[in-house]
Enzyme design. Structure first.
Site, PDB file in Angstrom:
ATOM      1  N   LYS A   1     -49.360  17.822  53.891  1.00 41.55           N
ATOM      2  CA  LYS A   1     -50.184  17.594  55.087  1.00 41.55           C
ATOM      3  C   LYS A   1     -49.319  16.986  56.196  1.00 41.55           C
ATOM      4  O   LYS A   1     -49.416  17.390  57.361  1.00 41.55           O
ATOM      5  CB  LYS A   1     -51.367  16.684  54.744  1.00 41.55           C
ATOM      6  CG  LYS A   1     -52.454  17.430  53.954  1.00 41.55           C
ATOM      7  CD  LYS A   1     -53.476  16.530  53.296  1.00 41.55           C
ATOM      8  CE  LYS A   1     -54.380  17.349  52.359  1.00 41.55           C
ATOM      9  NZ  LYS A   1     -55.245  16.537  51.523  1.00 41.55           N
TER      10      LYS A   1
ATOM     11  N   GLN B   1     -57.093  10.598  50.051  1.00 40.85           N
ATOM     12  CA  GLN B   1     -56.703  11.616  49.074  1.00 40.85           C
ATOM     13  C   GLN B   1     -57.381  11.358  47.721  1.00 40.85           C
ATOM     14  O   GLN B   1     -57.334  10.243  47.202  1.00 40.85           O
ATOM     15  CB  GLN B   1     -55.168  11.618  48.929  1.00 40.85           C
ATOM     16  CG  GLN B   1     -54.624  12.714  48.049  1.00 40.85           C
ATOM     17  CD  GLN B   1     -54.907  14.120  48.592  1.00 40.85           C
ATOM     18  OE1 GLN B   1     -54.675  14.418  49.753  1.00 40.85           O
ATOM     19  NE2 GLN B   1     -55.423  15.000  47.738  1.00 40.85           N
TER      20      GLN B   1
ATOM     21  N   ASP C   1     -62.066  15.489  56.671  1.00 38.13           N
ATOM     22  CA  ASP C   1     -62.254  16.232  55.417  1.00 38.13           C
ATOM     23  C   ASP C   1     -63.675  16.796  55.344  1.00 38.13           C
ATOM     24  O   ASP C   1     -63.956  17.668  54.523  1.00 38.13           O
ATOM     25  CB  ASP C   1     -62.022  15.310  54.203  1.00 38.13           C
ATOM     26  CG  ASP C   1     -60.691  15.603  53.508  1.00 38.13           C
ATOM     27  OD1 ASP C   1     -60.133  16.689  53.733  1.00 38.13           O
ATOM     28  OD2 ASP C   1     -60.240  14.739  52.734  1.00 38.13           O
TER      29      ASP C   1
END
Ligand code: NAP
Length: 290
Positions: free
Chosen positions: A53, A97, A120
């Site tokens: 990322k 994460q 997200d």
């Protein structure tokens, strides 16, 4: 003829477009988009995802930050860190994460993220807005798949779309997106899961199959009708004698045998995974442009 849904080529093209938009933002005196990632502990796969990322952010001209936290961090301390990120005006969006250590309740953490920074798209506010077709952050994988369908101009209206897997991050939002009134969309959707009866028969009736269950080569040639569009979301690390590492990534579709039967098919690797990154970058750009 089977057309390969080439996530590598498409994601590279879209990243160039995003980079051009970033240049325009900067030329207009706006700030550089900034994505932060919170990494708790040192899970190998999570390290790889977060590094990827950061690399992709750099490629398109975003700023990225990594907040590394100890595996043993308390839930309260992690919630405190999230509060800090919520109120840090320099950070446009951030992700936590997954997976998190077992002593932390994931849902509590997801709900603590400011929905405006939830790139997200996992916060219940964004999930609810998605359901009502309101502006929101769409979870990155379904978003990436929608972009893929759109860019390849795949017809979806009136088609039967069968999705295997009903997770909150892939299958469920995918079913909402494919059934909504728009393009891509307007499908008749069947959402399958581990309790679905006659799964092979259901999948055989699909014009579009989206496999997101995490079971290597689950979708076999006898389950797919001629000319179907097959999108493979699965990522499972399996042992392999062909690679240096001794492992390779395997999708949920028996690609070799299924591909000749399809009109379009996405490979693993080189398909949806790369489009997921595009979804995240687009969400971050939207967060920064707000
Ligand atoms: P998940 O949370 O584990 O959900 C799996 C879903 O598949 C569940 O709904 C489960 O049904 C269903 N399922 C499992 N076995 C089944 C079977 N034999 N028949 C029918 N349905 C079955 O998984 P996820 O997070 O959605 O991820 C799915 C896969 O996509 C994984 O391989 C993951 O690594 C991959 N993934 C890839 C990306 C990417 O960027 N390419 C992103 C996210 C995930 P129940 O609900 O009944 O248990």
């Amino acid at each position: 003829m089977t057309i390969l849904l080439d996530g590598k080529k498409l994601s590279a093209e879209i990243k160039l477009e995003i980079a051009a938009e970033v240049k325009q933002l900067i030329a207009a005196g706006k700030k550089v988009p900034h994505l932060a990632a919170v990494l708790v502990g040192n899970n190998g796969a999570s390290e790889t995802y977060v590094a990827s990322k950061a690399k992709n952010c750099e490629e398109v001209g975003f700023m990225s930050s990594l907040i590394r936290l100890d595996e043993g961090i308390s839930e309260t301390a992690l919630l405190g860190k999230i509060d800090e990120l919520n109120s840090n005006a320099d950070i446009d969006g951030f992700i936590v994460q997954l997976p998190l250590p077992k002593h932390i309740v994931v849902q509590k953490i997801m709900e603590a993220i400011d929905p405006k920074k939830d790139v997200d798209g996992f916060h219940p506010v964004n999930a609810g807005r998605l359901l009502q077709n309101l502006p929101c952050y769409i979870p990155a994988t379904p978003y990436g798949i929608m972009i893929m369908l759109e860019r390849y101009k795949i017809e979806t209206a009136g088609k039967h779309c069968v999705i295997i897997g009903r997770s909150n991050i892939v299958g469920m939002p995918m079913s909402v997106l494919m059934s909504r009134n728009g393009y891509p969309g307007n499908c008749t959707v069947t959402l399958c899961h581990s309790k679905t009866n006659n799964l092979a028969e259901v999948v055989r009736s699909a014009d579009i199959v989206i496999a997101a269950l995490g079971s290597p080569k689950f979708v076999t040639v006898d389950m797919v009708k001629d000319g179907a569009v097959v999108i493979d979301v699965g990522i499972t690390r399996i042992e392999s004698k062909d690679t240096k590492s001794g492992f390779k990534i395997c999708g949920d579709v028996d690609f070799e045998n299924v591909a000749p039967k399809c009109s379009y098919i996405s490979p693993v690797p080189g398909g949806v995974g790369l489009m997921t990154i595009v979804g995240l970058l687009k969400n971050t750009l939207n967060a920064a442009s707000r």
